[in-house]
Design an enzyme around this catalytic site. Structure first.
Site, mmCIF file in Angstrom:
data_model
loop_
_atom_site.group_PDB
_atom_site.id
_atom_site.type_symbol
_atom_site.label_atom_id
_atom_site.label_comp_id
_atom_site.label_asym_id
_atom_site.label_seq_id
_atom_site.Cartn_x
_atom_site.Cartn_y
_atom_site.Cartn_z
ATOM 1 N N GLU A 44 50.502 -28.209 -100.156
ATOM 2 C CA GLU A 44 50.725 -27.866 -98.750
ATOM 3 C C GLU A 44 50.160 -28.915 -97.813
ATOM 4 O O GLU A 44 50.752 -29.231 -96.786
ATOM 5 C CB GLU A 44 50.151 -26.485 -98.432
ATOM 6 N N TYR A 127 49.754 -22.713 -90.209
ATOM 7 C CA TYR A 127 50.818 -22.743 -91.210
ATOM 8 C C TYR A 127 50.240 -22.762 -92.625
ATOM 9 O O TYR A 127 50.602 -21.926 -93.475
ATOM 10 C CB TYR A 127 51.762 -23.954 -91.032
ATOM 11 N N ASP A 145 56.850 -22.865 -90.330
ATOM 12 C CA ASP A 145 56.929 -24.322 -90.294
ATOM 13 C C ASP A 145 58.221 -24.707 -89.575
ATOM 14 O O ASP A 145 58.890 -23.847 -89.000
ATOM 15 C CB ASP A 145 56.907 -24.888 -91.725
#
Length: 350
Positions: A44, A127, A145
């Site tokens: 991520e 996020y 996102d």
DNA sequence: AAGACGTGGAA
DNA sequence: TTTCCAAGTCT
């Protein structure tokens, strides 16, 4: 028109999920396999504003070198920065190390399992916290996102431009998030955005949410989301000095931890400014102009970087930086790789 | 809260 | 060549 359903999307995801190195397939998750939170977190961070294609090789390299968060936490700063080189947004690499060390020092080597807990880690924002909580721990958090913003703007025909629309899009996305399979759902919306509901020419014909899509109903899907106009990028100028010692060592310095290319290895030089640069050679030498220049575009400006190159003797004393016999091109950020390539060609011919 | 912060691929 | 943009965060 009825809202799109999480079930329809999950059914689509069961058939069309992308196979990614950091992902556990929906079939495996169904039988209880869960991903390693370290790998989810690492992926991520790497994927922030970065394409899947660019991330893959870096992810494989990092997990090979540092298979666990404890291993990463124990790594040398320079090793991590060098491996991140070329991926961009280098604050991510600095925060990655801080984050790994925080997990080890403050959380007993295990990642926090809640969104709020994850938010305390450096480099983890709204996020990423939601993504790790959902994907690694199956918490019913809503990920928002760029993909999700686009999908929601279209499905609900939101015509407020970004970034003003962010809050509204987040609320709409939350409305659709299911209690069941939140990890798969989070990945499914993003896969939908990345492979079907794409920025240009979305493939509405194969979209599991086509029937419920308000933008599609009136044919404006390709125009959404609206975005605020961007500012023009100014041009900045600078000079970099590339000195190669007789033994092949290059004169380099580690850039300050904050700001552009912070913490990365680079060649000494002038500031990069919109005005003509003042000369500031880091070592006494017969500097020559190799001709040509390095052109590179950063997020908010274009750079025209002139070079000066020199061969210097073994006993050369530098005012800035240090000679590195072991310098590898791969540990340089891209703009410095361009400078390195140009200077290498120029020095070969002399 | 608007700007800083990288890069490469696609159109 | 230029523009857009890709799983954002920090200040």
């Amino acid at each position: 028109m009825r809202d799109p359903s999480a079930d329809d999307l999950l059914t689509w995801y069961d058939r069309h999920a992308r196979v990614l190195p950091w992902r556990v397939s929906p079939a495996d998750r169904r039988v209880g396999v869960m991903p390693d939170p370290y790998r989810v977190w690492l992926s991520e961070i790497m994927l922030q504003q970065t394409t899947v294609a660019a991330v893959k090789a870096y992810f494989e390299r990092f997990t090979t070198l540092w298979p666990t968060v404890a291993g990463l936490a124990a790594a040398q700063d320079a090793a991590v920065m060098g491996e991140w080189a070329g991926l961009g947004y280098y604050a991510r690499a600095r925060n990655l190390l801080k984050g790994a060390r925080a997990v080890v020092a403050e959380h007993g080597g295990r990642f926090p399992e809640t969104r709020d807990g994850l938010l305390t880690l450096p480099g983890v924002g709204p996020y990423t916290a939601s993504a790790v909580a959902a994907i690694a721990f199956d918490r019913p958090e809503t990920v928002v996102d760029g993909n999700v913003e686009r999908v929601m703007a279209r499905v609900f025909r939101v015509e407020t431009p970004l970034p003003a629309a962010k809050g509204e899009l987040t609320a709409l996305a939350a409305r659709l998030t299911p209690r069941e399979r939140p990890g798969d759902y989070a990945q499914a919306v993003m896969d939908l955005g990345a492979t079907v509901c794409t920025p240009r020419s979305p493939a509405c014909g194969i979209c599991p949410w086509m029937e419920g899509c308000r933008a599609r109903a009136v044919g404006v899907q390709a125009e959404l989301p609206l975005k605020a106009a961007k500012k023009a990028k100014p041009v900045r100028f600078g000079i970099a000095y590339l000195a190669r010692r007789e033994d092949g060592a290059w004169l380099v310095e580690t850039r300050p931890d904050r700001g552009l290319l912070g913490g990365m290895t680079g060649f000494p030089g002038t500031e990069w400014d919109e005005a003509a640069p003042k000369h500031a050679p880091p070592v006494e030498a017969e500097w020559r102009d190799p001709g040509g220049e390095v052109r590179h575009t950063f997020t908010h400006f274009h750079l025209a970087l002139a070079l000066r190159v020199a061969e210097v003797p073994l006993d050369a004393m530098a005012e800035r930086g240090a000679f590195r016999p072991d310098l590898r091109r791969s540990e340089l950020p891209t703009v410095m790789r361009k400078a390195f390539d140009l200077a290498s060609r120029a020095l070969v011919q002399s």
